[in-house]
Design a protein around this motif. Structure first.
Motif, mmCIF file in Angstrom:
data_model
loop_
_atom_site.group_PDB
_atom_site.id
_atom_site.type_symbol
_atom_site.label_atom_id
_atom_site.label_comp_id
_atom_site.label_asym_id
_atom_site.label_seq_id
_atom_site.Cartn_x
_atom_site.Cartn_y
_atom_site.Cartn_z
ATOM 1 N N LYS A 236 3.687 46.605 32.117
ATOM 2 C CA LYS A 236 3.331 45.236 31.760
ATOM 3 C C LYS A 236 1.951 44.936 32.323
ATOM 4 O O LYS A 236 1.679 45.155 33.509
ATOM 5 C CB LYS A 236 4.340 44.228 32.318
ATOM 6 C CG LYS A 236 4.040 42.797 31.885
ATOM 7 C CD LYS A 236 5.164 41.839 32.246
ATOM 8 C CE LYS A 236 4.882 40.443 31.685
ATOM 9 N NZ LYS A 236 5.984 39.495 31.960
ATOM 10 N N LEU A 237 1.076 44.462 31.469
ATOM 11 C CA LEU A 237 -0.269 44.086 31.864
ATOM 12 C C LEU A 237 -0.390 42.569 31.782
ATOM 13 O O LEU A 237 0.101 41.945 30.835
ATOM 14 C CB LEU A 237 -1.315 44.741 30.970
ATOM 15 C CG LEU A 237 -1.402 46.275 31.014
ATOM 16 C CD1 LEU A 237 -0.405 46.922 30.067
ATOM 17 C CD2 LEU A 237 -2.823 46.740 30.673
ATOM 18 N N THR A 254 -10.338 42.586 24.175
ATOM 19 C CA THR A 254 -8.993 42.823 24.713
ATOM 20 C C THR A 254 -8.098 43.463 23.654
ATOM 21 O O THR A 254 -7.332 44.397 23.945
ATOM 22 C CB THR A 254 -8.378 41.495 25.199
ATOM 23 O OG1 THR A 254 -9.190 40.957 26.244
ATOM 24 C CG2 THR A 254 -6.963 41.716 25.724
ATOM 25 N N PHE A 258 -6.333 47.332 23.888
ATOM 26 C CA PHE A 258 -4.921 47.654 23.685
ATOM 27 C C PHE A 258 -4.738 48.644 22.541
ATOM 28 O O PHE A 258 -3.824 49.488 22.597
ATOM 29 C CB PHE A 258 -4.110 46.383 23.444
ATOM 30 C CG PHE A 258 -3.612 45.748 24.711
ATOM 31 C CD1 PHE A 258 -2.464 46.212 25.329
ATOM 32 C CD2 PHE A 258 -4.306 44.710 25.297
ATOM 33 C CE1 PHE A 258 -2.005 45.642 26.500
ATOM 34 C CE2 PHE A 258 -3.862 44.124 26.469
ATOM 35 C CZ PHE A 258 -2.701 44.595 27.084
ATOM 36 N N PHE A 272 1.998 42.670 27.115
ATOM 37 C CA PHE A 272 0.845 41.911 27.589
ATOM 38 C C PHE A 272 1.264 40.463 27.793
ATOM 39 O O PHE A 272 1.510 39.725 26.843
ATOM 40 C CB PHE A 272 -0.313 41.994 26.591
ATOM 41 C CG PHE A 272 -1.583 41.355 27.091
ATOM 42 C CD1 PHE A 272 -2.019 41.553 28.384
ATOM 43 C CD2 PHE A 272 -2.359 40.561 26.246
ATOM 44 C CE1 PHE A 272 -3.192 40.972 28.853
ATOM 45 C CE2 PHE A 272 -3.545 39.980 26.687
ATOM 46 C CZ PHE A 272 -3.961 40.186 28.000
ATOM 47 N N CYS A 274 0.133 36.905 28.824
ATOM 48 C CA CYS A 274 -1.176 36.242 28.837
ATOM 49 C C CYS A 274 -1.020 34.739 29.066
ATOM 50 O O CYS A 274 -0.264 34.066 28.376
ATOM 51 C CB CYS A 274 -1.906 36.505 27.521
ATOM 52 S SG CYS A 274 -3.633 35.975 27.536
ATOM 53 N N PHE A 312 3.623 41.104 22.950
ATOM 54 C CA PHE A 312 2.714 40.058 23.425
ATOM 55 C C PHE A 312 3.519 38.830 23.834
ATOM 56 O O PHE A 312 4.286 38.282 23.048
ATOM 57 C CB PHE A 312 1.714 39.694 22.331
ATOM 58 C CG PHE A 312 0.748 38.613 22.734
ATOM 59 C CD1 PHE A 312 -0.045 38.761 23.856
ATOM 60 C CD2 PHE A 312 0.638 37.453 21.974
ATOM 61 C CE1 PHE A 312 -0.946 37.765 24.236
ATOM 62 C CE2 PHE A 312 -0.255 36.457 22.341
ATOM 63 C CZ PHE A 312 -1.047 36.613 23.469
#
Length: 404
Positions: A236-237, A254, A258, A272, A274, A312
């Motif tokens: 997980k980023l 970005t 990815f 991701f 965010c 996402f």
């Protein structure tokens, strides 16, 4: 930090009880304890009802003009006192491995407000705490903003990999990206960890420079490849949109990052998470407001990432607006918050409450979107002193703006 402060506070409460003083005298006594803030003993000053905050002043000479954050410098950090399946982290014994973070990303309250960076000694604190936890559970979590930057982290992992600990499931909080090695990933995978979390903030090097994220693109790729090679199933980023100085081109960077990560590690499940930038107290970016284009940029990320199989997970832009209002709000918001409570829990509820109190309080946009000038605007917490003086925060803003 509450370790010493709590003891001093309770001692002052006990002394007031013995003396049998009035409530006001009790509060006056408590405000003398370093680190204790008594809001009722201070009064905010505004240029006018709808104007800027000028400052927050004590109501009497025997009240300290400012309150300084207290810093614990002892050798033992925190650990769980209760382990239960009803806890947020089910049946996990949490051990605070480090406190604060040495990286000092410009938006990060967890770093700036908790300075200096402190580490718990391995033999004197961490191992005894873990051994205590293993008496009640086989799940251990290492807690901290940058756990892998502990100077004895490799030795700690060696201890957790001992044969007698092979039954232990180990979890680690967010780790610094450039410390993710194949050996670390393999060690965690062997102890039941399936995923790891890293914060990259953006696929744009320019944005990472703005926020002081000391991280290069090749380090991000190395971490992701190492996670896959070490046997982890997912990574997980974390990132952010609306960072001061960000453009749509940075968001596109970005998406492209990815795309390349997915191509390089096809068997790794990438997520991701965010958020939208929200100003936080005692950080260099506390004077910036929420970028109005952030919602559009979240949708741009969603459009680009989900078709390529990236999970996402954006935070709600509307709730980021509410967070910013709460983050930079002053006492004039009191009646707005009371009204909003009766209307529900949506951004629309807060907008309706602001409308009800029009003429009594600045508009929502004042708190959320305004970029403030540190030479002119006072912030609601400016009489509360963090680890760094305001002049240092301003210097860090200037360093960030040199990349914008």
């Amino acid at each position: 930090d509450g370790e010493q402060l709590l003891a001093d506070f309770l001692a002052a409460v006990a002394a007031a009880d013995v003396a049998g003083v009035s409530r006001r005298d009790r509060l006056l006594a408590l405000c003398q304890v370093p680190g204790v803030y008594v809001p009722s003993l201070y009064e905010p000053k505004y240029s006018d009802a709808l104007g800027d905050l000028i400052g927050v002043e004590p109501l009497s000479p025997d009240v300290p003009p400012s309150v300084s954050k207290q810093t614990y410098l002892g050798g033992t950090l925190a650990s769980s006192t209760i382990v239960s399946k009803r806890m947020a982290w089910e049946n996990i014994f949490m051990v605070e491995t480090v406190r604060s973070c040495p990286e000092m990303c410009r938006f990060c309250m967890a770093s700036y407000l908790t300075l200096p960076f402190r580490t718990a000694p391995l033999e004197g604190s961490l191992i005894p705490s873990i051994e205590r936890g293993l008496k009640v559970t086989d799940r251990v979590g290492l807690l901290g903003a940058s756990v892998t930057q502990h100077p004895e982290f490799d030795k700690l992992i060696d201890y957790m990999m001992k044969e007698e600990n092979k039954h232990v499931r180990l979890s680690i909080a967010s780790v610094r990206t450039n410390t993710v090695t194949e050996d670390l990933a393999a060690a965690l995978a062997s102890r039941g960890t399936q995923s790891l979390t890293i914060a990259v903030e953006s696929g744009s090097q320019r944005v990472r420079n703005i926020v002081n994220k000391k991280l290069e693109q090749d380090e991000i790729f190395a971490a992701v490849k190492n996670a896959q090679a070490g046997g982890l199933k997912a990574l997980k980023l974390y990132g952010m949109v609306g960072i001061p100085g960000e453009t749509e081109e940075d968001v596109t960077a970005t998406v492209e990052m990815f795309r390349q990560l997915k191509k390089a590690t096809p068997s790794l499940r990438l997520t991701f998470g965010c958020s939208t930038f929200v100003p936080k107290a005692h950080t260099p970016f506390q004077w910036y407001g929420v970028e109005k284009e952030s919602d559009k940029r979240l949708k741009l990320l969603q459009k680009g990432l989900r078709p390529m199989g990236i999970d996402f997970r954006p935070e709600s832009y509307k709730w980021s607006v509410v967070q910013a209002m709460l983050s930079r709000g002053d006492r004039r918001l009191t009646n707005v918050l009371i009204s909003a409570r009766d209307y529900g829990d949506t951004l629309g509820s807060f907008r309706r409450a602001f409308k009800d109190h029009m003429g009594e309080v600045p508009p929502l946009e004042h708190y959320v979107h305004t970029k403030m000038d540190p030479s002119v605007n006072s912030l609601p917490w400016q009489h509360l002193q963090g680890p760094l003086p305001i002049q240092t925060l301003i210097k860090h803003v200037e360093e960030a703006e040199s990349f914008m």
